[in-house]
Design an enzyme around this catalytic site. Structure first.
Site, mmCIF file in Angstrom:
data_model
loop_
_atom_site.group_PDB
_atom_site.id
_atom_site.type_symbol
_atom_site.label_atom_id
_atom_site.label_comp_id
_atom_site.label_asym_id
_atom_site.label_seq_id
_atom_site.Cartn_x
_atom_site.Cartn_y
_atom_site.Cartn_z
ATOM 1 N N GLU A 133 -12.189 5.254 3.941
ATOM 2 C CA GLU A 133 -11.680 6.132 5.007
ATOM 3 C C GLU A 133 -12.738 6.338 6.089
ATOM 4 O OE1 GLU A 133 -8.654 6.922 5.521
ATOM 5 O OE2 GLU A 133 -7.765 6.532 3.559
ATOM 6 N N TRP A 135 -6.114 1.203 9.907
ATOM 7 C CA TRP A 135 -6.221 1.148 8.450
ATOM 8 C C TRP A 135 -5.934 -0.264 7.957
ATOM 9 C CZ3 TRP A 135 -8.560 2.941 4.578
ATOM 10 C CH2 TRP A 135 -8.122 2.696 3.281
ATOM 11 N N TYR A 155 0.830 -1.199 0.000
ATOM 12 C CA TYR A 155 0.000 0.000 0.000
ATOM 13 C C TYR A 155 0.873 1.261 0.000
ATOM 14 C CZ TYR A 155 -3.507 3.417 1.398
ATOM 15 O OH TYR A 155 -4.319 4.520 1.453
#
Length: 193
Positions: free
Chosen positions: A49, A57, A27
């Protein structure tokens, strides 16, 4: 090398958070801070988000394929058409984070996106979000130099709310700005900068 940079096995320095798991390495190297355009791609990032709010995350990243399946590939028209049976289905789906407020927000935001497109055409969300891209700034020297919000993220959150979006406060808006490449918060010296 700054303390917040770590050399990876390939010898490339990276932001320390990007070295904590293989998922983060990919990522960090391939997505975070890279420009994202298109209403569908931006709708996905905003939705993820919002789901991340209050969570790691990494949790969202590892469930990303589940989110894509559950939310019809983040096709706004498909998600906007979701009704009570879809919400019930989503609340049973272990492939996503099962939070009723966040599920409802995703559906509400898909409807807001369609209304925005009806007013401003396809690409409306792209134009709206990217209109808040700040001027380039120096690379942060440490993780402590990376803000949680900025004046631009506050303004973006307000604009999204005026357009009917929910669950998009200034911190979520700033995280989306990072994820979509409006800002590049890779640290000075990071090989992904």
């Amino acid at each position: 090398m700054a303390a917040d940079l770590i050399d990876g096995p390939d010898g490339r320095p990276r932001c320390s958070w990007g070295m904590s798991t293989p998922d983060y390495v990919t990522y960090h190297d391939d997505e975070w801070g890279r420009p994202v355009h298109g209403d569908v791609a931006l709708f996905e990032r905003l939705t993820l988000e919002a789901f991340q709010s209050g969570l790691s995350w990494l949790t969202i990243l590892r469930k990303r394929d589940g989110f894509r399946a559950a939310f019809a590939g983040f096709d706004p028209a498909a998600v906007a058409a979701f009704g009570p049976s879809d919400e019930a289905r989503l609340m049973q789906d272990t492939g996503i984070v099962r939070n009723r407020a966040k599920v409802t927000a995703a559906i509400t935001n898909a409807r807001a996106l369609l209304a925005l497109q009806d007013t401003d055409g396809h690409g409306a969300l792209d134009r709206l979000i990217w209109s808040f891209a700040p001027a380039a700034r120096p690379a942060p020297a440490s993780l402590a130099d990376v803000p949680a919000t900025t004046p631009e993220s506050v303004a973006l959150a307000k604009a999204l709310k005026r357009a009917g979006f929910v669950f998009v406060g200034p911190t979520t808006a700033y995280a989306a700005m990072q994820a979509c490449g409006l800002v590049n918060d890779h640290l000075a010296g990071c090989s992904s900068r």
